[in-house]
Design an enzyme around this catalytic site. Structure first.
Site, PDB file in Angstrom:
ATOM      1  N   ARG A 279     -19.120  19.820 -19.253  1.00 20.98           N
ATOM      2  CA  ARG A 279     -19.487  21.243 -19.357  1.00 20.98           C
ATOM      3  C   ARG A 279     -20.946  21.429 -18.970  1.00 20.98           C
ATOM      4  O   ARG A 279     -21.319  22.375 -18.270  1.00 20.98           O
ATOM      5  CB  ARG A 279     -19.230  21.767 -20.783  1.00 20.98           C
ATOM      6  CG  ARG A 279     -17.749  21.858 -21.137  1.00 20.98           C
ATOM      7  CD  ARG A 279     -17.502  22.556 -22.477  1.00 20.98           C
ATOM      8  NE  ARG A 279     -18.024  21.829 -23.617  1.00 20.98           N
ATOM      9  CZ  ARG A 279     -17.361  20.886 -24.301  1.00 20.98           C
ATOM     10  NH1 ARG A 279     -16.128  20.580 -23.975  1.00 20.98           N
ATOM     11  NH2 ARG A 279     -17.937  20.269 -25.328  1.00 20.98           N
TER      12      ARG A 279
ATOM     13  N   LYS B 231     -25.342  38.853 -25.299  1.00 19.01           N
ATOM     14  CA  LYS B 231     -24.082  39.528 -24.942  1.00 19.01           C
ATOM     15  C   LYS B 231     -23.112  39.504 -26.120  1.00 19.01           C
ATOM     16  O   LYS B 231     -23.044  38.522 -26.870  1.00 19.01           O
ATOM     17  CB  LYS B 231     -23.435  38.809 -23.760  1.00 19.01           C
ATOM     18  CG  LYS B 231     -22.084  39.388 -23.365  1.00 19.01           C
ATOM     19  CD  LYS B 231     -21.362  38.529 -22.363  1.00 19.01           C
ATOM     20  CE  LYS B 231     -20.033  38.092 -22.944  1.00 19.01           C
ATOM     21  NZ  LYS B 231     -19.176  37.399 -21.957  1.00 19.01           N
TER      22      LYS B 231
ATOM     23  N   LYS C  48     -22.183  46.858 -20.133  1.00 24.66           N
ATOM     24  CA  LYS C  48     -21.289  46.022 -19.311  1.00 24.66           C
ATOM     25  C   LYS C  48     -19.854  46.495 -19.506  1.00 24.66           C
ATOM     26  O   LYS C  48     -19.140  45.995 -20.383  1.00 24.66           O
ATOM     27  CB  LYS C  48     -21.448  44.552 -19.702  1.00 24.66           C
ATOM     28  CG  LYS C  48     -20.517  43.609 -18.972  1.00 24.66           C
ATOM     29  CD  LYS C  48     -20.966  42.167 -19.118  1.00 24.66           C
ATOM     30  CE  LYS C  48     -19.946  41.221 -18.509  1.00 24.66           C
ATOM     31  NZ  LYS C  48     -20.446  39.854 -18.395  1.00 24.66           N
TER      32      LYS C  48
HETATM   33  P1  13P Z   1     -15.294  38.212 -16.057  1.00 24.29           P
HETATM   34  O1  13P Z   1     -16.161  38.789 -14.979  1.00 24.29           O
HETATM   35  O2  13P Z   1     -14.644  36.917 -15.698  1.00 24.29           O
HETATM   36  O3  13P Z   1     -14.363  39.228 -16.631  1.00 24.29           O
HETATM   37  O4  13P Z   1     -16.271  37.776 -17.238  1.00 24.29           O
HETATM   38  C1  13P Z   1     -17.320  38.583 -17.555  1.00 24.29           C
HETATM   39  C2  13P Z   1     -17.632  38.373 -18.958  1.00 24.29           C
HETATM   40  O5  13P Z   1     -18.752  38.046 -19.287  1.00 24.29           O
HETATM   41  C3  13P Z   1     -16.586  38.611 -19.971  1.00 24.29           C
HETATM   42  O6  13P Z   1     -17.159  38.693 -21.243  1.00 24.29           O
END
Ligand code: 13P
Length: 337
Positions: free
Chosen positions: A44, A134, A215
């Protein structure tokens, strides 16, 4: 808030987006195994190091979101990951939610966990060099209740407030899932409903909208629907919802890819920017925070083989360059006030 708004503005600066490489240990291990690579802490780490050290990544990417394991790791040469990111001109971000669990008294809806002890974790991440965080709320459009919408909005707002207090810019991610048989009209209605609740709660919790990055999902038909939605329709519906629900003070909107291919996600992002420009220009910058749409090709190409590293990095670079080209090209100072 000046430092925080500067950080948020830098994350969505012209022609740049955010790379989401923050899959949990379990999810990352599954993806490695699916690509024929034996999952381990070192595998990883090597995979994330490959992504991070892609030549010229900072030409298209402003920041990289990591999970707890990666943020604590060091590259093979001993450089801690947050320090390596900074040296490469990239902000280091940290996924702080701990995943989803069943939301009581709903028909299979989920709530995101991770608020307990979050203030202490944020302080530690900040000291390690993380500048943004996030948290992902997960909402399935079919069968979604107001209880699910409200509860997810509430925890997103509590997370965002804790982040700002700790000197970290929160990425606020309420994801309306693409999975399912729902049509695009339902996605549009649900996305609007969810965003309205999220901004109401952010306001209630005292979160400064100038120091977040939103987002969201694009407004798109469920994967069970025949054929992909044309980008012009995705764009028209997405911009309409965002205009109605997202305060102008938010500096930037960085879309998730939600499982779309790089080609499709970039075509949609370009159409969204064209639509917003045609409508007189959006107040916020419109860019990307893709995960799979950026990294899937690199993972497939790498295959755990050191000899394939350069080819894998080239695949990531090509996908990032395409996404950056589809993102907002306006200089920051030209955005409507
Ligand atoms: P994806 O663009 O693969 O949907 O992932 C973005 C992401 O950070 C999901 O939490």
């Amino acid at each position: 808030m000046t430092a925080l708004t500067d950080t948020a503005n830098a994350l969505v600066s012209t022609g740049h987006g955010i790379l989401a490489a923050d899959e949990s240990v379990a999810t990352m291990s599954k993806r490695l195994e699916a690509a024929g690579i034996t999952a381990s802490e070192v595998a990883r780490r090597d995979y994330r190091a490959l992504l991070l050290t892609t030549p010229h990544l900072a030409d298209w990417i402003s920041g990289v979101i990591f999970c707890d394991e990666t943020l604590r790791q060091s590259l093979a040469d001993g450089t801690p990951v947050p320090e390596a990111a900074r040296a490469l001109g990239l902000q280091a971000g940290i996924k702080v939610d701990t995943g989803v669990a069943r939301l009581p008294f709903t028909d299979g809806e989920v709530i995101t966990h991770g608020l307990d002890g979050l203030d202490a974790r944020l302080a530690e991440y900040r000291a390690m060099g993380a500048t943004f965080a996030k948290w992902r709320g997960v909402l399935a459009p079919s069968g979604l209740s107001q209880r699910g919408v409200r509860t997810n909005a509430h925890v997103l707002a509590r997370y965002a407030a804790l982040c700002q207090e700790a000197g970290i810019v929160p990425i606020v991610e309420p994801e309306v899932l693409m999975d399912g048989d729902h049509g695009i009209a339902l996605c549009e209605a649900v996305t609007g409903n969810v965003l309205a609740a999220v901004f109401e709660e952010l306001d209630r919790m005292g979160v400064d909208p100038r120091a977040i990055v939103l987002k969201p999902n694009m407004v798109i038909a469920g994967t069970g629907q025949a054929g992909p939605t044309p980008p012009a329709e995705v764009a028209a519906r997405t911009v309409k919802v965002l205009r109605a629900k997202v305060p102008a003070a938010v500096p930037g909107i960085a879309f998730l890819s939600g499982g779309q291919s790089n080609e499709r996600a970039c075509a949609n992002l370009a159409a969204i920017n064209a639509q917003a420009a045609g409508d007189g220009g959006a107040e916020w910058r419109l860019t990307f925070s893709f995960g799979r749409a950026l990294v899937d090709d690199a993972l497939r190409t790498w295959h755990g083989d050191p000899a394939q590293e350069a080819a894998a990095q080239a695949a990531l670079a090509a996908n990032c360059a395409r996404a950056a080209a589809a993102s907002d090209a306006r200089p920051l100072e030209t955005l409507p006030a």
